[in-house]
Design a protein around this motif. Sequence first.
Motif, mmCIF file in Angstrom:
data_model
loop_
_atom_site.group_PDB
_atom_site.id
_atom_site.type_symbol
_atom_site.label_atom_id
_atom_site.label_comp_id
_atom_site.label_asym_id
_atom_site.label_seq_id
_atom_site.Cartn_x
_atom_site.Cartn_y
_atom_site.Cartn_z
ATOM 1 N N VAL A 85 0.842 -1.190 0.000
ATOM 2 C CA VAL A 85 0.000 0.000 0.000
ATOM 3 C C VAL A 85 0.880 1.244 0.000
ATOM 4 O O VAL A 85 1.852 1.325 0.756
ATOM 5 N N ASP A 86 0.542 2.226 -0.837
ATOM 6 C CA ASP A 86 1.181 3.529 -0.809
ATOM 7 C C ASP A 86 0.124 4.569 -0.424
ATOM 8 O O ASP A 86 -1.082 4.358 -0.657
ATOM 9 N N GLY A 87 0.576 5.671 0.182
ATOM 10 C CA GLY A 87 -0.358 6.719 0.581
ATOM 11 C C GLY A 87 -0.583 6.801 2.067
ATOM 12 O O GLY A 87 -1.224 7.738 2.553
ATOM 13 N N TRP A 88 -0.080 5.824 2.820
ATOM 14 C CA TRP A 88 -0.063 5.932 4.278
ATOM 15 C C TRP A 88 1.284 6.545 4.642
ATOM 16 O O TRP A 88 2.299 5.849 4.695
ATOM 17 N N ASP A 89 1.308 7.833 4.877
ATOM 18 C CA ASP A 89 2.568 8.530 5.083
ATOM 19 C C ASP A 89 3.273 8.123 6.369
ATOM 20 O O ASP A 89 4.502 8.133 6.443
ATOM 21 N N GLU A 90 2.505 7.781 7.390
ATOM 22 C CA GLU A 90 3.108 7.371 8.662
ATOM 23 C C GLU A 90 3.487 5.900 8.590
ATOM 24 O O GLU A 90 2.638 5.042 8.323
ATOM 25 N N PRO A 91 4.764 5.569 8.821
ATOM 26 C CA PRO A 91 5.163 4.157 8.797
ATOM 27 C C PRO A 91 4.344 3.319 9.774
ATOM 28 O O PRO A 91 3.957 3.785 10.843
ATOM 29 N N HIS A 92 4.070 2.101 9.382
ATOM 30 C CA HIS A 92 3.344 1.125 10.195
ATOM 31 C C HIS A 92 1.896 1.520 10.440
ATOM 32 O O HIS A 92 1.277 1.034 11.385
ATOM 33 N N THR A 93 1.336 2.343 9.555
ATOM 34 C CA THR A 93 -0.098 2.632 9.641
ATOM 35 C C THR A 93 -0.909 1.345 9.547
ATOM 36 O O THR A 93 -1.989 1.233 10.132
#
Length: 315
Positions: free
Chosen positions: A182-190
């Motif tokens: 998945v891309d677009g979750w800017d915070e790691p480990h979302t």
Amino acid sequence: MARVVEMSYYPIKGCAGVATREAVLTPAGLAHDRSFMVISEEGVFRSQRRDPRLALIRPAIGDDGERLTLRAPDTEAVDLPVDTSGPRRPVDLFGTAYQGIDQGDTAAAWLSDVLRSPSRLVRVPPEHRRVTDGRTPGTSGYADSCALHVISRSTLELLNHKLAERGTAPLPMNRFRPNIVVDGWDEPHTEDRAHAFSIGTTELGYAKLAIRCAVTLVEQESAEKAGPEPLRTLAGYRRAVEGGVAFGTKLAVLRPGKVSVGDDVTVTSWGESELYASHGRPVEPPSGPGGPASTMTAEARLSVADGEAALGEAR
């Protein structure tokens, strides 16, 4: 908006994945994912943990699932009819007994030659009924546990940033063998906190964190163990309370359907991360399956034990 940017399924447990742009998502995961497994003559599953040459095997299965082609470097490819109705034989996956349909002597001879150890190939029988553990129960074929494994790009980017601080080269995503990236979750480990979400026409439920083992030490193109990373670095910030290190999440399929690269990922329920990290805020362990070590399945206990052993090697 978060979206799917990579997708892969792994027809044979432990062997190379097949990248795809669209797939049918079944209750057991992406179609054909871990529907085959390599076993020893005694019926015990083979894994890259102890048989890293599995990474060299590149299977391809037809859309209808009726033929399987096996390829490996410096070895003539073999094309096989898939047997879905032959005699069942017992197989051992993490100490739990299941059934498999043996795929014959041609497959066995080819795999034994490539792996340099007597081996046979089995397929999940149609009547396979496996219940996987975690916050959201589900089913799967011969996967280590749950139906689907998800990692976000930002999660890998954080790890590679930390590796760079150690003077270590970045790692590719395939070192972790996810089904969906998945891309677009800017915070790691979302992904730790995305407890229910939809992709395309499907719905997924969070089951548990993905506890990493020695497979992450294997360079997937060469099948060589490449040193202590990523486990050494992950141990510094992704320690899980039950042992081992966590990277990515495992999911159960709540509603099957079709998924494609480019699909939006819409989270419908957020929760707290289950991670117990030395730098983080502890949260209450879940009750029931997937909770404290005393309630963990045999698969989970052995995966944690293997991860701890790999961490010991990595130090």
